[in-house]
Scaffold this active site. Structure first.
Site, PDB file in Angstrom:
ATOM      1  CG  ASP A 327      -2.024  11.357 -26.903  1.00  0.00           C
ATOM      2  OD1 ASP A 327      -1.949  12.814 -27.024  1.00  0.00           O
ATOM      3  OD2 ASP A 327      -2.743  10.747 -26.059  1.00  0.00           O
ATOM      4  CG  ASN A 335       7.598  10.493 -19.157  1.00  0.00           C
ATOM      5  OD1 ASN A 335       8.323  10.344 -20.315  1.00  0.00           O
ATOM      6  ND2 ASN A 335       7.096  11.457 -19.781  1.00  0.00           N
ATOM      7  CG  ASP A 344      13.066  13.657 -23.745  1.00  0.00           C
ATOM      8  OD1 ASP A 344      12.078  12.997 -23.413  1.00  0.00           O
ATOM      9  OD2 ASP A 344      14.044  13.853 -22.605  1.00  0.00           O
ATOM     10  CD  GLU A 370       0.743  13.254 -24.536  1.00  0.00           C
ATOM     11  OE1 GLU A 370       0.241  12.715 -23.192  1.00  0.00           O
ATOM     12  OE2 GLU A 370       2.643  14.020 -23.864  1.00  0.00           O
TER      13      GLU A 370
END
Length: 463
Positions: A327, A335, A344, A370
């Site tokens: 993770d 983000n 992305d 993620e």
């Protein structure tokens, strides 16, 4: 036909068809001086007619199948043309005295023999011209499924009706065509009659209509034009002689067979190309279905399928495997700080980095958001921990700037990794918690401070 079979540019087909046309023309020119030379071979008429009927039957079947898919009227009419030729050839074969000795009216040069030969060739060419006329004026929308079924039935009825007309109704009202051929097989009078001109006009019109309407826009158009040209050479050779069973008589049959064989070979090649394109499309669709569109890694569904396959291996093939779950640390903050476009890009870079650290045969998938998950088959706890640490270090070395509330600090994006190794012992049917246990190990890695690897022992409780 337009939109039939190969819709690719026809330049290679035009070149090959042009070469074959030149070879056919050269062969015909070389044979013309020997056209009247008699041959000593046996009568091969039943064999030649059988081969022609079989070839045209297969061609008609393939074209009519394509019509049923594309539902273009012109394609149906073209299939009808070949079906008509095949059925007429079959009727001629059944009437031969060599096949059924009780039949005498189909001797070479008989009234019915000449008429059926003329009707088959003329009707074949006229139906091709009708198909080209339909292609030039056909509406752009295809027929509906119900309309296409009715049209196909109408095409088959048209072929059968024409055969009934020319074999049962018209012969009694025709002039005595048998007088055009002598008992010795001399058909000079037939050659000098208007039948030759009529057949040449029919096949010349068929060739011209194919060239003008299709303009050779696809490979199929080229082969159809070559087929029509082959029938023109057939007529030239058959009337270059004035006696049956001569070099010209047999050579003309070769060109007729060659025209049908070229069409059949072209259609089979197009079927092969369609099958290849279908296989490629299926492979692309399958690859798309098992891949994550953003990272290019395997999808969660493919991961679950692979894990299920490994779990159900026979006991004699059992070996340890490890489920690795990773993770990205604080990805939501990343983000929020840099935007989803940068997010992305971060996912793509980390996915590629992880894939580079795994072995051939390992399965790496994007599990969601993620999170990433991998199956390390045949990997025990020690080697799995080494691979996981290599992944953690490689991601850290990417030095992707992470979001931070302190401008003086410039942290980098890191990952936390959880591992669970399943021993080589056979699995019980209810034992399916490898992913949950790897997720628990990942939770421990995050709880202990992130940017680390945590291995959950195989004896860890599952509750």
């Amino acid at each position: 036909m337009q939109n039939s079979f190969s819709a690719t540019p026809s330049r290679p087909a035009m070149i090959l068809a042009g070469v074959l046309m030149l070879l056919m023309t050269a062969a015909a020119a070389l044979l013309l001086p020997y056209a009247n030379q008699p041959t000593t071979g046996s009568n091969l008429r039943p064999v030649l007619i059988t081969a022609l009927a079989v070839n045209n039957s297969i061609i008609a079947y393939l074209i009519l199948l394509h019509f049923y898919v594309k539902r273009r009227p012109a394609t149906g009419l073209l299939g009808t043309a070949f079906a008509y030729s095949a059925l007429m050839s079959s009727y001629q074969l059944l009437m031969l005295p060599e096949v059924f000795p009780g039949q005498h009216e189909m001797q070479l040069g008989s009234h019915l023999s000449i008429w059926l030969w003329f009707a088959r060739l003329a009707g074949f060419a006229i139906l091709i011209m009708l198909a080209m006329l339909c292609l030039a004026w056909q509406p752009k929308p295809s027929l509906s499924p119900r309309q296409s079924s009715g049209f196909l039935l109408g095409c088959l009825l048209l072929a059968v009706s024409l055969i009934w007309l020319v074999t049962q109704r018209l012969p009694p009202y025709l002039p005595d065509l048998g007088r055009l051929v002598s008992d010795q097989g001399d058909y000079k009078a037939l050659r000098d009659s208007g039948l030759l001109i009529a057949l040449l006009l029919c096949w010349g019109g068929a060739l011209l209509s194919v060239l003008l309407v299709t303009r050779l826009r696809s490979a199929f158009h080229c082969w159809l034009a070559l087929c029509c040209y082959g029938y023109l050479l057939y007529l030239v050779l058959v009337f270059s002689s004035s006696h049956r069973l001569t070099v010209g008589w047999y050579a003309s049959r070769f060109f007729e067979q060659f025209a049908a064989t070229v069409m059949l070979g072209a259609l089979l090649f197009e079927v092969f190309r369609l099958q290849k394109r279908l296989q490629n499309s299926y492979s692309q669709a399958y690859e798309t279905s098992i891949r994550d569109s953003l990272t290019g890694l395997f999808s969660r569904r493919h991961f679950d399928s692979t894990l299920d396959t490994i779990r159900h291996r026979p006991p004699e093939l059992a070996r340890p495997f490890t489920v690795l779950m990773a993770d990205i640390d604080h990805f939501k903050r990343y983000n929020d700080s840099f935007g989803h476009v940068q997010g992305d890009d971060c996912l793509r870079r980390i996915a590629a980095c992880m894939a580079q650290q795994l072995r051939d045969g390992d399965t790496l998938a994007r599990y969601g958001g993620e999170e990433f998950i991998a199956i390390l088959d045949g990997c025990d706890e020690l080697h799995a921990a080494q691979i996981a640490e290599r992944i953690r270090y490689a991601v850290e070395q990417l030095a992707i700037p992470a979001a931070s509330d302190n401008p003086a600090q410039r942290p980098v994006v890191t990952v936390s990794i959880g591992l669970y190794c399943q021993p080589a012992s056979p699995l019980a049917e209810e034992e399916h918690q490898q992913v949950e246990l790897a997720d628990k190990a990942l939770y421990l890695a995050k709880h202990q401070g992130r940017n680390r690897v945590c291995l959950l022992p195989a004896t860890a409780p599952t509750g």
